[in-house]
Motif scaffolding. Structure first.
Motif, PDB file in Angstrom:
ATOM      1  N   LEU A   8      21.946  54.063  33.185  1.00  0.00           N
ATOM      2  CA  LEU A   8      22.859  53.370  32.727  1.00  0.00           C
ATOM      3  C   LEU A   8      24.157  54.465  32.437  1.00  0.00           C
ATOM      4  N   VAL A  21      27.928  45.584  24.308  1.00  0.00           N
ATOM      5  CA  VAL A  21      27.484  47.179  24.695  1.00  0.00           C
ATOM      6  C   VAL A  21      28.593  48.059  24.606  1.00  0.00           C
ATOM      7  N   THR A  47      21.741  44.417  27.348  1.00  0.00           N
ATOM      8  CA  THR A  47      21.254  45.500  28.150  1.00  0.00           C
ATOM      9  C   THR A  47      20.391  44.962  29.137  1.00  0.00           C
TER      10      THR A  47
END
Lengths: 362, 268
Positions: A8, A21, A47
């Motif tokens: 990520l 996020v 996520t």
């Protein structure tokens, strides 16, 4: 960590005026069992849904197996998810549920039936293959969901609190099933949970999230012993968080003295510069506190407020003279000797090695 | 009287009330059925002898066969179209959140609330304006508008019971949106879809007012019945009525059974 399977990179997820996020960076290795943990609304499920492609990141990149996945639609990914509700298809029997992924990949009926039966057998529920999934028990349904997700032999399996609806004894058993499967298959598991015991029992690494940000990443033992900040210290287990200032004169020998309302305490120093008078916060696990009836040098006198009995382990909640609440966790057997019920004073102490300094400003 | 006694008395009162309601609703139909087998020309008591004469008359009448055929064509086409439309609107409302959704729903559910005579006049005016009145398809179009809300309501109710993750789970397992619709949404909604087909067919089969206005020469069974009774008193009507009632009650019962079976299964 081996070659990262999932990366990520600066991932942000915004909904209208809410950021779920905030600029998340994380690498997950191939074959790793990672648990993402945090209170509700911390961004852990978002996520996971971004990994599955059910949500698109607003900014940043989601890379799986070297490929940027941002624009790959859900059904073209091989990132099966075990849902919190399990989401089994009620109009299909157990075997047909397990076959679904292969059917969507146009595998011939005979071949997919054989594969499905193999997986049901592997998870120990072959005898229920032709049963309506609504007639199966919670544990059996869990296994059907797992088999359904694993039948395509993905490299990455996502789990969204699948154990949260199970009875306590089944949770322990399913934890065993999950860890065994993960070892045997060598695939990457990303498990979202709000349960610390689940995360710590199964994961190689735990990611703790708070308000859309990663609060700490590390092996369960490291997180437990050395929380990186106040949030983690409060969220993980029972910790005594004691704040004070760095004392003008230190004891030396790699120790730092902290003046607190409870008195001066020595703690193992860290690498950060600690000028005298600066704020310092340290954490002592409730299970690391020694409790006795006799006064000892450096021990804090306390009175008992309440106790929480959960079986073999008991947590005592005590109050220091200045009103600070301190927690002590001990074996029920060990506490019996203290005769806690009779009131009176207790004296608490801990060794400097058991006190963990939080980084400055954390 | 004790509390339990009061409750029992209340229960009996309720039962008698329910029985009275049923008598009120079904007595006319019941007598219509009885008289359809009675040899007397006029519906009077005492009954004369048992006969199948009236059934023989209607089965020999080509007008009745034409009307029956029209009714079957109209009600089956209406059922398919209305259910398809109803499914689409129900799915749209289930799946998406959009501006004006409340207005959209109100509009979709509006037709049954409009008095039938107004609806029928409006239909006639509109269909003749676009040159589509007086045909069998005119009745299908009008009945589709009239019955689609019922289909939508039945199917929407079923979609309410779906686990919101179910469709996403199908995507997650490799199904495109269309295939998730084919393999997850449709099978899940199937009992409601079949039940909507039965219901809309039954409503269309029975519907008189709109059909009478827009049918022209293509009479459906209810329209034919009116023509027979306006002429004279003819026990043929009882025979036709009995058959129509048989068809409708079968369809409605089928719809109910399908829905009830599904509900009890999800409750278990």
């Amino acid at each position: 960590m081996s070659e990262p399977l999932v990366t990520l990179r600066d991932v942000v997820k915004r909904y209208d005026d809410f950021t779920a996020v905030k600029r998340m960076n994380l690498e997950i290795g191939a074959g790793e069992f990672v648990a993402i943990m945090g209170p509700s609304g911390c961004g852990k499920t978002t996520t996971l849904r971004m990994l599955a492609g059910l949500e698109a990141p607003t900014e940043g990149e989601v890379v799986i197996d070297g490929r940027v996945m941002n624009d790959v639609p859900v059904h073209e990914r091989d990132t099966p998810l075990v849902w919190q509700s399990l989401a089994l298809f009620p109009f299909l029997n157990a075997r047909e549920n397990v076959e679904f992924g292969l059917k969507m990949r146009a595998v011939a009926p005979g071949a997919r039936r054989k594969k499905a039966l193999e997986w049901l057998d592997r998870l120990g529920i072959a005898e229920f293959a032709e049963r309506n999934v609504e007639t199966l028990s919670g544990g059996q349904r869990q296994r059907v969901a797992l088999a359904r997700s694993l039948i395509t032999e993905p490299r990455l399996l996502l789990l969204d609190e699948p154990l949260s609806a199970l009875d306590a004894h089944l949770v322990i058993r399913m934890q065993g099933v999950l860890t065994r499967l993960q070892r045997e298959l060598g695939i990457t598991f990303v498990h979202v949970t709000h349960s610390q015991s689940e995360a710590f029992a199964m994961a190689d690494r735990v990611v703790i999230m708070s308000r859309g940000e990663i609060a700490q990443v590390g092996a369960p033992r490291d997180i437990y012993r050395a929380p990186a900040n106040r949030f983690v210290a409060e969220f993980v287990g029972r910790n005594n968080i004691i704040a004070g200032t760095v004392a003008p004169v230190g004891p030396g020998f790699g120790l730092l003295r902290v003046d607190t309302p409870l008195g001066p305490f020595d703690v193992v120093a860290d690498d950060a510069p600690r000028p005298p008078g600066e704020a310092a916060v340290f954490v002592v696990g409730a299970d690391r506190v020694e409790i006795g009836r006799e006064p000892r040098p450096g021990a804090v006198p306390c009175t008992l407020i309440s106790e929480e009995f959960i079986g073999s382990v008991v947590t005592l909640f005590l109050e220091a003279p200045d009103g600070t609440e301190l927690k002590v966790q001990a074996q029920e057997r060990a506490l019996a000797a203290l005769d806690a019920g009779s009131g009176g004073a207790f004296h608490l102490s801990w060794s400097p090695q058991e006190a963990h300094l939080l980084p400055p400003g954390a | 009287m004790s509390g339990a006694g009061k409750a029992a008395a209340g229960l009996w009162a309720l039962r008698i009330w329910a029985a009275l309601v049923f008598v009120f609703v079904f007595a006319p139909i019941f007598f219509s059925v009885i008289f359809s087998f009675n040899s007397a020309r006029f519906p009077t008591i005492p009954l004369e002898s048992f006969t199948l004469h009236w059934y023989q008359t209607i089965f020999a009448d080509p007008d009745v066969w034409d009307a029956a055929l029209n009714s079957v064509i109209v009600s089956s086409c209406t059922a398919v179209l209305a259910t398809a439309l109803g499914f689409c609107t129900a799915y749209t409302d289930y799946r998406y959140r959009f501006r004006g959704q409340g207005a959209y729903l109100a509009l979709v559910l509006l037709p049954p609330t409009i008095p039938l005579i107004i609806m029928a006049l409006a239909m006639l005016a509109w269909l003749s304006k676009i040159g589509a009145s007086g045909q069998i398809w005119s009745i299908v179009a009008a009945h589709t508008v009239l019955t689609a809300p019922f289909a939508m309501a039945v199917i929407r109710l079923r979609l309410n019971q779906i686990d919101p993750s179910l469709e996403a789970a199908a995507w997650n397992l490799g199904a495109s949106q269309w295939r998730a619709m084919r393999w997850v949404i449709l099978p899940f909604a199937r009992p409601a879809i079949v039940s909507a087909l039965c219901l809309t067919a039954a409503v269309s089969f029975d519907e008189f007012a709109v059909a009478w206005f827009v049918s022209g020469l293509n009479k459906t069974v209810p329209v034919l019945i009116l023509e027979i009774v306006t002429g004279n008193i003819d026990p043929q009507v009882n025979a036709i009525g009995t058959l129509v009632f048989g068809v409708s009650i079968t369809l409605v019962a089928l719809a109910q059974i399908l829905l009830a079976a599904r509900l009890s299964r999800s409750a278990a």
